[in-house]
Each structure stands twice: as C-alpha cells, then as structure tokens.
Motif scaffolding. Structure first.
Motif, PDB file in Angstrom:
ATOM      1  N   GLU A  37       0.828  -1.205   0.000  1.00 49.42           N
ATOM      2  CA  GLU A  37       0.000   0.000   0.000  1.00 49.42           C
ATOM      3  C   GLU A  37       0.866   1.260   0.000  1.00 49.42           C
ATOM      4  O   GLU A  37       0.562   2.236  -0.687  1.00 49.42           O
ATOM      5  CB  GLU A  37      -0.937  -0.002   1.210  1.00 49.42           C
ATOM      6  CG  GLU A  37      -1.922   1.141   1.217  1.00 49.42           C
ATOM      7  CD  GLU A  37      -2.889   1.090   2.389  1.00 49.42           C
ATOM      8  OE1 GLU A  37      -3.538   2.131   2.623  1.00 49.42           O
ATOM      9  OE2 GLU A  37      -3.005   0.039   3.060  1.00 49.42           O
ATOM     10  N   VAL A  38       1.959   1.234   0.751  1.00 52.60           N
ATOM     11  CA  VAL A  38       2.878   2.378   0.787  1.00 52.60           C
ATOM     12  C   VAL A  38       3.406   2.669  -0.611  1.00 52.60           C
ATOM     13  O   VAL A  38       3.381   3.814  -1.078  1.00 52.60           O
ATOM     14  CB  VAL A  38       4.050   2.127   1.766  1.00 52.60           C
ATOM     15  CG1 VAL A  38       5.159   3.159   1.577  1.00 52.60           C
ATOM     16  CG2 VAL A  38       3.559   2.120   3.201  1.00 52.60           C
ATOM     17  N   PHE A  39       3.856   1.636  -1.312  1.00 52.18           N
ATOM     18  CA  PHE A  39       4.445   1.855  -2.625  1.00 52.18           C
ATOM     19  C   PHE A  39       3.395   2.177  -3.689  1.00 52.18           C
ATOM     20  O   PHE A  39       3.677   2.928  -4.627  1.00 52.18           O
ATOM     21  CB  PHE A  39       5.344   0.678  -3.016  1.00 52.18           C
ATOM     22  CG  PHE A  39       6.665   0.733  -2.306  1.00 52.18           C
ATOM     23  CD1 PHE A  39       7.709   1.497  -2.792  1.00 52.18           C
ATOM     24  CD2 PHE A  39       6.857   0.062  -1.103  1.00 52.18           C
ATOM     25  CE1 PHE A  39       8.913   1.585  -2.124  1.00 52.18           C
ATOM     26  CE2 PHE A  39       8.063   0.139  -0.424  1.00 52.18           C
ATOM     27  CZ  PHE A  39       9.099   0.903  -0.940  1.00 52.18           C
ATOM     28  N   ILE A  40       2.195   1.673  -3.524  1.00 56.16           N
ATOM     29  CA  ILE A  40       1.106   2.051  -4.438  1.00 56.16           C
ATOM     30  C   ILE A  40       0.769   3.528  -4.245  1.00 56.16           C
ATOM     31  O   ILE A  40       0.614   4.275  -5.212  1.00 56.16           O
ATOM     32  CB  ILE A  40      -0.136   1.154  -4.225  1.00 56.16           C
ATOM     33  CG1 ILE A  40       0.149  -0.256  -4.739  1.00 56.16           C
ATOM     34  CG2 ILE A  40      -1.362   1.746  -4.917  1.00 56.16           C
ATOM     35  CD1 ILE A  40      -0.894  -1.292  -4.357  1.00 56.16           C
ATOM     36  N   LYS A  41       0.667   3.950  -2.977  1.00 57.02           N
ATOM     37  CA  LYS A  41       0.398   5.372  -2.703  1.00 57.02           C
ATOM     38  C   LYS A  41       1.540   6.233  -3.229  1.00 57.02           C
ATOM     39  O   LYS A  41       1.302   7.321  -3.775  1.00 57.02           O
ATOM     40  CB  LYS A  41       0.185   5.605  -1.208  1.00 57.02           C
ATOM     41  CG  LYS A  41      -1.163   5.118  -0.714  1.00 57.02           C
ATOM     42  CD  LYS A  41      -1.330   5.405   0.765  1.00 57.02           C
ATOM     43  CE  LYS A  41      -2.619   4.827   1.272  1.00 57.02           C
ATOM     44  NZ  LYS A  41      -3.687   5.800   1.346  1.00 57.02           N
ATOM     45  N   ALA A  42       2.759   5.764  -3.058  1.00 63.19           N
ATOM     46  CA  ALA A  42       3.909   6.521  -3.559  1.00 63.19           C
ATOM     47  C   ALA A  42       3.831   6.666  -5.080  1.00 63.19           C
ATOM     48  O   ALA A  42       4.079   7.756  -5.615  1.00 63.19           O
ATOM     49  CB  ALA A  42       5.210   5.844  -3.143  1.00 63.19           C
ATOM     50  N   LEU A  43       3.485   5.600  -5.773  1.00 64.19           N
ATOM     51  CA  LEU A  43       3.362   5.660  -7.225  1.00 64.19           C
ATOM     52  C   LEU A  43       2.249   6.621  -7.634  1.00 64.19           C
ATOM     53  O   LEU A  43       2.420   7.434  -8.542  1.00 64.19           O
ATOM     54  CB  LEU A  43       3.094   4.269  -7.812  1.00 64.19           C
ATOM     55  CG  LEU A  43       2.932   4.211  -9.328  1.00 64.19           C
ATOM     56  CD1 LEU A  43       4.196   4.701 -10.033  1.00 64.19           C
ATOM     57  CD2 LEU A  43       2.604   2.786  -9.770  1.00 64.19           C
ATOM     58  N   ASN A  44       1.123   6.552  -6.936  1.00 63.07           N
ATOM     59  CA  ASN A  44      -0.016   7.417  -7.271  1.00 63.07           C
ATOM     60  C   ASN A  44       0.264   8.893  -6.986  1.00 63.07           C
ATOM     61  O   ASN A  44      -0.381   9.760  -7.569  1.00 63.07           O
ATOM     62  CB  ASN A  44      -1.270   6.970  -6.514  1.00 63.07           C
ATOM     63  CG  ASN A  44      -1.784   5.645  -7.012  1.00 63.07           C
ATOM     64  OD1 ASN A  44      -1.518   5.240  -8.142  1.00 63.07           O
ATOM     65  ND2 ASN A  44      -2.518   4.941  -6.168  1.00 63.07           N
ATOM     66  N   HIS A  45       1.189   9.162  -6.082  1.00 65.54           N
ATOM     67  CA  HIS A  45       1.453  10.546  -5.682  1.00 65.54           C
ATOM     68  C   HIS A  45       2.899  10.960  -5.935  1.00 65.54           C
ATOM     69  O   HIS A  45       3.373  11.929  -5.336  1.00 65.54           O
ATOM     70  CB  HIS A  45       1.110  10.743  -4.206  1.00 65.54           C
ATOM     71  CG  HIS A  45      -0.324  10.458  -3.891  1.00 65.54           C
ATOM     72  ND1 HIS A  45      -1.351  11.251  -4.342  1.00 65.54           N
ATOM     73  CD2 HIS A  45      -0.907   9.450  -3.197  1.00 65.54           C
ATOM     74  CE1 HIS A  45      -2.503  10.749  -3.936  1.00 65.54           C
ATOM     75  NE2 HIS A  45      -2.260   9.650  -3.239  1.00 65.54           N
ATOM     76  N   ILE A  46       3.592  10.253  -6.810  1.00 65.26           N
ATOM     77  CA  ILE A  46       5.010  10.556  -7.031  1.00 65.26           C
ATOM     78  C   ILE A  46       5.207  11.971  -7.578  1.00 65.26           C
ATOM     79  O   ILE A  46       6.247  12.582  -7.359  1.00 65.26           O
ATOM     80  CB  ILE A  46       5.678   9.500  -7.940  1.00 65.26           C
ATOM     81  CG1 ILE A  46       7.198   9.615  -7.819  1.00 65.26           C
ATOM     82  CG2 ILE A  46       5.180   9.629  -9.367  1.00 65.26           C
ATOM     83  CD1 ILE A  46       7.953   8.424  -8.313  1.00 65.26           C
ATOM     84  N   ASP A  47       4.189  12.499  -8.230  1.00 69.93           N
ATOM     85  CA  ASP A  47       4.290  13.871  -8.728  1.00 69.93           C
ATOM     86  C   ASP A  47       4.392  14.889  -7.600  1.00 69.93           C
ATOM     87  O   ASP A  47       4.860  16.005  -7.812  1.00 69.93           O
ATOM     88  CB  ASP A  47       3.082  14.207  -9.610  1.00 69.93           C
ATOM     89  CG  ASP A  47       3.086  13.409 -10.903  1.00 69.93           C
ATOM     90  OD1 ASP A  47       4.178  13.017 -11.357  1.00 69.93           O
ATOM     91  OD2 ASP A  47       1.991  13.171 -11.449  1.00 69.93           O
ATOM     92  N   THR A  48       3.962  14.512  -6.403  1.00 66.59           N
ATOM     93  CA  THR A  48       4.030  15.441  -5.269  1.00 66.59           C
ATOM     94  C   THR A  48       5.389  15.375  -4.557  1.00 66.59           C
ATOM     95  O   THR A  48       5.656  16.198  -3.697  1.00 66.59           O
ATOM     96  CB  THR A  48       2.926  15.148  -4.234  1.00 66.59           C
ATOM     97  OG1 THR A  48       3.142  13.859  -3.653  1.00 66.59           O
ATOM     98  CG2 THR A  48       1.555  15.216  -4.878  1.00 66.59           C
ATOM     99  N   PHE A  49       6.217  14.382  -4.901  1.00 67.77           N
ATOM    100  CA  PHE A  49       7.548  14.281  -4.298  1.00 67.77           C
ATOM    101  C   PHE A  49       8.412  15.405  -4.849  1.00 67.77           C
ATOM    102  O   PHE A  49       8.649  15.492  -6.049  1.00 67.77           O
ATOM    103  CB  PHE A  49       8.176  12.921  -4.577  1.00 67.77           C
ATOM    104  CG  PHE A  49       9.546  12.752  -3.977  1.00 67.77           C
ATOM    105  CD1 PHE A  49       9.725  12.752  -2.603  1.00 67.77           C
ATOM    106  CD2 PHE A  49      10.659  12.599  -4.778  1.00 67.77           C
ATOM    107  CE1 PHE A  49      10.977  12.600  -2.036  1.00 67.77           C
ATOM    108  CE2 PHE A  49      11.915  12.444  -4.229  1.00 67.77           C
ATOM    109  CZ  PHE A  49      12.082  12.443  -2.855  1.00 67.77           C
TER     110      PHE A  49
END
Length: 167
Positions: A37-49
């Motif tokens: 779930e952490v990595f899925i959320k990271a993928l979905n929000h990588i533009d915010t990194f």
C-alpha cells in the motif's frame, strides 16, 4: 526514467526499511500488504515528491500514515483487549525469523517504548531504532528539528524511567 522505474528502484532499496518500520509501528508481522500500500500510494502521488527530502524519508511519511490508518481501522473493528501484550515482536535484524530470537532485554525495551506517549514512541522509533537523522525525523513527523531533539531527549528520559533506570 519513468515513475514506475523510479518506484521499482526505490522498492528494491527501501522496502525492507519500510517493512521494518511498519513492524515496529503496528507491532505485528502481518505488514506485507501495508508495504504494498505504501508503494502504491507513492506511485499514485510521485508527482508530489519535491526532492526536498530523501525518498526514504518520504516513504516513511507515507508508511506512518498507512500505519495510522491501519491502526484506526483495527481500533474500530476490535475492542482494546490486551493490545500491549500482543506487541511483543520487534525487528532490528535482517529477517522475520530473527524477530523470535531477540534477547529478553530488547523485548523489555520495546514493551517499555510501547507504554510511552505516542510522540515519544514515534521519535524513539525513528531516531533510535531506524537511525534517521534529526532532519529526516523532522520530515517524517512534520516537526521542527528542535522539537525532534527535545522530544527525543525527553523520550529517552521517560524510557529510562519506565525501565527503572536513573534519569
């Protein structure tokens, strides 16, 4: 490099750290789904990194939020029955099998940490166990660096007191 490639690289570099963090945070070994779930959320929000912090710090922030959400759901679904007793596991070694081989002292320290205030527990986990820097810890907890330092100092005193040591 695509976002998927970036996340794949991060997964290979940081998935064990995220797994260990989540084990400490939620206190049991069934965290594989949470890591995903952490990595899925990271993928979905990588533009915010924004690259203002290290990827590991950003992933720990996501993991912390996933763990908090998990614990809230668990709390709603269960009564507060002997929750601290169930939190006997800890992870500081490389494999889950090593969890069960921990010394009594480490178990005692971990159990004492779980009895502390949430802020103290979190800062001890990140600074003391996960060995994040003050800056990284501040990023994960969204605190000032000074607050991290002060809270860590107070948490160490509280932990020593909890363990029956001299403060």
């Amino acid at each position: 490099m695509t976002h998927e490639d970036t996340l794949t690289t991060w997964f290979h570099h940081y998935s064990d750290d995220v797994y260990n963090f989540l084990i400490y945070y939620v206190g049991h070994g069934d965290v594989e789904d949470m890591v995903q779930e952490v990595f899925i959320k990271a993928l979905n929000h990588i533009d915010t990194f924004k690259h203002e912090s290290k990827p590991k710090t950003w992933l720990f922030s996501i993991a912390r939020n996933v763990a908090i959400d998990h614990m809230r759901k668990k709390k709603r679904n269960r009564n507060k029955e002997s929750k601290l007793i169930q939190h006997k596991q800890t992870v500081n070694e490389k494999s889950p099998e090593d969890i069960y081989q921990l010394s009594e002292t480490r178990k005692e320290v971990y159990q004492a940490m779980r009895c502390l205030k949430k802020n103290y527990y979190e800062v001890l986990l990140l600074r003391g166990i996960q060995e994040l820097s003050v800056e990284e810890t501040a990023g994960v907890l969204d605190w000032s660096q000074n607050k991290v330092k002060v809270t860590f100092h107070r948490a160490m005193k509280a932990l020593k007191k909890q363990l029956g040591g001299v403060t």
